[in-house]
Design a protein around this motif. Structure first.
Motif, mmCIF file in Angstrom:
data_model
loop_
_atom_site.group_PDB
_atom_site.id
_atom_site.type_symbol
_atom_site.label_atom_id
_atom_site.label_comp_id
_atom_site.label_asym_id
_atom_site.label_seq_id
_atom_site.Cartn_x
_atom_site.Cartn_y
_atom_site.Cartn_z
ATOM 1 N N LEU A 28 -27.088 -9.738 -37.296
ATOM 2 C CA LEU A 28 -26.609 -8.946 -37.238
ATOM 3 C C LEU A 28 -27.118 -7.328 -36.255
ATOM 4 O O LEU A 28 -27.998 -6.601 -36.589
ATOM 5 N N LEU A 47 -28.097 -16.109 -38.210
ATOM 6 C CA LEU A 47 -27.525 -15.315 -37.508
ATOM 7 C C LEU A 47 -28.038 -13.532 -37.582
ATOM 8 O O LEU A 47 -29.333 -13.532 -38.331
ATOM 9 N N ARG A 90 -23.554 -5.748 -48.096
ATOM 10 C CA ARG A 90 -22.845 -7.010 -48.182
ATOM 11 C C ARG A 90 -21.532 -7.028 -49.883
ATOM 12 O O ARG A 90 -22.203 -6.339 -50.746
ATOM 13 N N LEU A 128 -29.891 -19.592 -44.244
ATOM 14 C CA LEU A 128 -28.446 -18.686 -44.734
ATOM 15 C C LEU A 128 -28.148 -19.616 -45.351
ATOM 16 O O LEU A 128 -28.286 -21.010 -45.177
ATOM 17 N N GLY A 153 -21.510 -10.906 -36.536
ATOM 18 C CA GLY A 153 -21.458 -11.606 -37.497
ATOM 19 C C GLY A 153 -20.423 -12.746 -37.083
ATOM 20 O O GLY A 153 -20.125 -13.316 -35.841
ATOM 21 N N TYR A 200 -20.739 -7.622 -44.257
ATOM 22 C CA TYR A 200 -21.437 -6.761 -44.261
ATOM 23 C C TYR A 200 -21.009 -5.551 -43.266
ATOM 24 O O TYR A 200 -20.835 -6.054 -42.324
ATOM 25 N N THR A 243 -18.918 -6.475 -40.608
ATOM 26 C CA THR A 243 -18.888 -7.805 -40.057
ATOM 27 C C THR A 243 -18.990 -9.014 -41.002
ATOM 28 O O THR A 243 -19.555 -9.045 -41.724
ATOM 29 N N GLN A 244 -18.315 -10.454 -40.854
ATOM 30 C CA GLN A 244 -18.314 -10.965 -42.074
ATOM 31 C C GLN A 244 -18.801 -11.978 -41.272
ATOM 32 O O GLN A 244 -19.105 -12.341 -40.138
ATOM 33 N N VAL A 245 -19.442 -12.061 -42.485
ATOM 34 C CA VAL A 245 -20.376 -13.161 -42.598
ATOM 35 C C VAL A 245 -20.103 -14.671 -43.778
ATOM 36 O O VAL A 245 -20.025 -14.461 -44.946
ATOM 37 N N THR A 246 -20.144 -15.995 -42.491
ATOM 38 C CA THR A 246 -19.243 -16.707 -43.083
ATOM 39 C C THR A 246 -20.352 -17.937 -43.324
ATOM 40 O O THR A 246 -20.737 -18.510 -41.615
ATOM 41 N N ASP A 265 -25.016 -16.395 -48.706
ATOM 42 C CA ASP A 265 -24.809 -15.233 -48.199
ATOM 43 C C ASP A 265 -23.540 -14.731 -47.858
ATOM 44 O O ASP A 265 -23.825 -13.394 -47.416
ATOM 45 N N THR A 266 -22.046 -15.589 -48.063
ATOM 46 C CA THR A 266 -21.184 -15.247 -47.144
ATOM 47 C C THR A 266 -20.640 -13.984 -47.900
ATOM 48 O O THR A 266 -20.603 -13.724 -49.306
#
Length: 122
Positions: free
Chosen positions: A20, A18, A38, A86, A9, A94, A116-119, A90-91
């Motif tokens: 993952l 990205l 998510r 992205l 992430g 996950y 895991t953080q996705v921003t 999508d933030t």
């Protein structure tokens, strides 16, 4: 017993990609379906993609079809989620989860990773 650890992430701009990874320990991992879920603040947890134990069946939520690809390498005990194009929506955090196919695609799992953080910034 299966333990799952997510990685990959981060913070990206809209349109970027990205990948993952969900790394598993446990000799029975290859017998489980695995899903990527998510959850954004204030929203329900959503299964965005799932893959069967053999990799022969996959599922994608409508919101990610054509942008996300799930795959697995059972020799490496790892499941991947390639996320392209992205969007800010999508933030989320996950998580990956392992279980039966029916359970995973309906939002559950027997084993869960920590997330895991996705921003995605606009």
């Amino acid at each position: 017993q299966v333990q799952l650890v997510e990685s990959g992430g981060g913070l990206v701009q809209a349109g970027e990609s990205l990948r993952l990874s969900c790394a598993a320990s446990g000799r029975t991992f290859s017998s489980y379906a695995v899903g990527w879920f998510r959850q954004a603040p204030g929203k329900e947890r959503q299964c965005v993609a799932a893959i069967s134990w053999s990799g022969g069946r996959t599922y994608y939520a409508d919101s990610v079809k054509g942008r996300f690809t799930i795959s697995r390498d059972n020799a490496k005990n790892t499941v991947y989620l390639q996320m392209n194009s992205l969007k800010p929506e999508d933030t989320a955090v996950y998580h990956c989860a392992a279980g039966s196919w029916a359970r995973v695609v309906t939002g559950g799992g027997d084993y869960w990773g920590q997330g895991t953080q996705v921003t995605v910034s606009s």
